[in-house]
Design an enzyme around this catalytic site. Sequence first.
Site, PDB file in Angstrom:
ATOM      1  N   ASP A  82       0.844  -1.192   0.000  1.00 48.13           N
ATOM      2  CA  ASP A  82       0.000   0.000   0.000  1.00 48.13           C
ATOM      3  C   ASP A  82       0.886   1.251   0.000  1.00 48.13           C
ATOM      4  O   ASP A  82       1.755   1.407   0.863  1.00 48.13           O
ATOM      5  CB  ASP A  82      -0.888  -0.018   1.246  1.00 48.13           C
ATOM      6  N   ASP A 104       2.838   4.816  -5.864  1.00 46.81           N
ATOM      7  CA  ASP A 104       2.135   6.084  -5.679  1.00 46.81           C
ATOM      8  C   ASP A 104       3.016   7.227  -6.173  1.00 46.81           C
ATOM      9  O   ASP A 104       3.838   7.768  -5.434  1.00 46.81           O
ATOM     10  CB  ASP A 104       1.779   6.268  -4.207  1.00 46.81           C
ATOM     11  N   ASN A 230     -10.168   0.385   0.527  1.00 40.72           N
ATOM     12  CA  ASN A 230      -9.121   0.271   1.542  1.00 40.72           C
ATOM     13  C   ASN A 230      -9.634   0.667   2.924  1.00 40.72           C
ATOM     14  O   ASN A 230     -10.268   1.716   3.076  1.00 40.72           O
ATOM     15  CB  ASN A 230      -7.939   1.182   1.185  1.00 40.72           C
ATOM     16  N   ILE A 231      -9.317  -0.166   3.909  1.00 38.43           N
ATOM     17  CA  ILE A 231      -9.702   0.107   5.291  1.00 38.43           C
ATOM     18  C   ILE A 231      -8.499  -0.108   6.197  1.00 38.43           C
ATOM     19  O   ILE A 231      -7.897  -1.185   6.203  1.00 38.43           O
ATOM     20  CB  ILE A 231     -10.856  -0.816   5.750  1.00 38.43           C
ATOM     21  N   ASP A 232      -8.178   0.896   6.997  1.00 34.62           N
ATOM     22  CA  ASP A 232      -7.089   0.793   7.967  1.00 34.62           C
ATOM     23  C   ASP A 232      -7.513   1.384   9.308  1.00 34.62           C
ATOM     24  O   ASP A 232      -7.527   0.700  10.324  1.00 34.62           O
ATOM     25  CB  ASP A 232      -5.839   1.504   7.433  1.00 34.62           C
ATOM     26  N   THR A 233      -7.907   2.656   9.308  1.00 35.20           N
ATOM     27  CA  THR A 233      -8.198   3.363  10.559  1.00 35.20           C
ATOM     28  C   THR A 233      -9.269   2.658  11.389  1.00 35.20           C
ATOM     29  O   THR A 233      -9.133   2.544  12.616  1.00 35.20           O
ATOM     30  CB  THR A 233      -8.625   4.813  10.260  1.00 35.20           C
TER      31      THR A 233
END
Length: 284
Positions: A82, A104, A230-233
């Site tokens: 990522d 990126d 996308n999931i993180d927090t």
Amino acid sequence: MPLVPVKELLQQAEAGKYAVGAFNVNNMEIVQAILAAAEAEKAPVIMQASQGAIKYAGIEYIYALASLAASQATVPVALHLDHGTSFEQCMKCIRVGFTSVMIDGSKYPLEENIALTNKVLAVARATGVSVEAELGKIGGTEDDIHVDERDAFFTDPEEARYFVEKTGVDALAVSIGTAHGQYKGIPKLDFPRLEKIVSLVKTPIVLHGSSGVPDEAIQEAIRLGVRKVNIDTNIREAFTNACRQVLADNPKEIDPRKVLGPAREAATEVIRQKIRVFGSSGKA
């Protein structure tokens, strides 16, 4: 089963009109939570590691944990870098066994972003590794990467068309109003912009900074064509809140297993809920 390329998962998601969840990993418990959630929901899943996670856990540990999880899974599992910001970082991940990398180059001018993406693609194509790129800057903070709100800008649909035409990238992250980290208010997504991008770009679209975005907005983005979310927090919040609760209830607790076990369970529940929102339950 072995780790699979993200490209395969996103092609299936496009055919089924759902999105695959990409969940950030930092330690063993989160890897276990992602796999437990994916198995419970019978869903394909992407485990992804940021450069910060790689610095913390070590690239070999991240790969070993994810590949072990995949080997024990009955659902497809991919391992993705990522927000890789250099050719060298992407090459390290490809060499160790990641099945997908993100380059990126959004901080660079368009043509430089294209050149950097194509440099990574040249190696990735030869090794069967998927490549995600980004066009437009997504605000907020992702480990070592910080974009001030004033510097964040939305993806231009025509530039997106040109970028994909010149690269043929496997997935494109776009900026339509999301941000990394915790939101101060409710984010407003630019759905007309997303719809225009999808009409011009025939490659899977990725939505970063999705923690804290209302479920209905995520589902509308998926309806319009987003295929990776996308999931993180949200995982970090669930994990650390569970740790805090255990320690508040048992201030003398010194067994890490009794602290991290409930945290793993809390993360699993959050991930299961996200998978259902994305429409990928039962799609393995």
